[in-house]
Design a protein around this motif. Structure first.
Motif, short mmCIF file in Angstrom:
data_model
loop_
_atom_site.label_atom_id
_atom_site.label_comp_id
_atom_site.label_asym_id
_atom_site.label_seq_id
_atom_site.Cartn_x
_atom_site.Cartn_y
_atom_site.Cartn_z
N ALA A 141 0.93 -1.26 0.07
CA ALA A 141 0.00 0.02 0.06
C ALA A 141 0.96 1.21 -0.01
O ALA A 141 0.66 2.08 -0.75
CB ALA A 141 -1.00 -0.04 1.19
N ARG A 142 2.00 1.26 0.79
CA ARG A 142 2.67 2.49 0.76
C ARG A 142 3.56 2.45 -0.31
O ARG A 142 3.80 3.87 -0.99
CB ARG A 142 3.71 2.35 2.16
CG ARG A 142 3.18 2.51 3.28
CD ARG A 142 4.04 2.52 4.41
NE ARG A 142 5.10 1.38 4.70
CZ ARG A 142 5.01 0.19 5.22
NH1 ARG A 142 3.83 0.10 5.93
NH2 ARG A 142 5.81 -0.78 5.18
N LEU A 143 4.02 1.50 -1.17
CA LEU A 143 4.63 1.58 -2.37
C LEU A 143 3.62 2.25 -3.35
O LEU A 143 4.08 3.04 -4.49
CB LEU A 143 5.13 0.22 -2.90
CG LEU A 143 5.96 0.19 -4.07
CD1 LEU A 143 7.14 1.13 -4.03
CD2 LEU A 143 6.19 -1.36 -4.35
N VAL A 144 2.48 1.79 -3.46
CA VAL A 144 1.51 2.11 -4.61
C VAL A 144 1.38 3.84 -4.34
O VAL A 144 1.20 4.37 -5.17
CB VAL A 144 0.11 1.35 -4.05
CG1 VAL A 144 -1.02 2.11 -4.82
CG2 VAL A 144 0.08 -0.07 -4.85
N LEU A 145 1.08 4.26 -2.96
CA LEU A 145 1.01 5.34 -2.95
C LEU A 145 2.13 6.55 -3.15
O LEU A 145 2.13 7.50 -3.73
CB LEU A 145 0.61 5.65 -1.25
CG LEU A 145 -0.79 5.13 -0.94
CD1 LEU A 145 -0.93 5.19 0.63
CD2 LEU A 145 -2.00 5.89 -1.69
N LEU A 146 3.45 5.88 -2.92
CA LEU A 146 4.50 6.68 -3.28
C LEU A 146 4.71 6.73 -4.77
O LEU A 146 4.86 7.78 -5.20
CB LEU A 146 5.85 5.91 -2.62
CG LEU A 146 5.95 5.85 -1.33
CD1 LEU A 146 7.32 5.02 -0.89
CD2 LEU A 146 6.46 7.25 -1.07
#
Length: 67
Positions: free
Chosen positions: A41-46
């Motif tokens: 999720a963090r990677l997608v948002l970044l």
């Protein structure tokens, strides 16, 4: 500010796709399922922030859902 494309580019653009895949898998090593989901999720948002253009992101969401 960097210009963003109007449409999603799905052509092969990674210079070293196997190395990226290995790095992605290595990043998940030792994580629980919940931690792994949170990392994704963090990677997608970044990456979404890096892309920045909502129309392109909507195309990406639709393409990912279709696959």
């Amino acid at each position: 500010m960097q210009a963003t494309p109007e449409h999603l580019d799905t052509s092969a653009r990674l210079a070293a796709p196997d190395e990226f895949y290995e790095a992605l898998i290595d990043t998940h090593q030792g994580l629980s399922t919940d931690e792994s989901h949170a990392l994704n999720a963090r990677l997608v948002l970044l990456l979404a922030n890096h892309i920045g253009a909502l129309p392109v992101l909507r195309e990406a969401l639709a393409a990912a859902r279709a696959d």
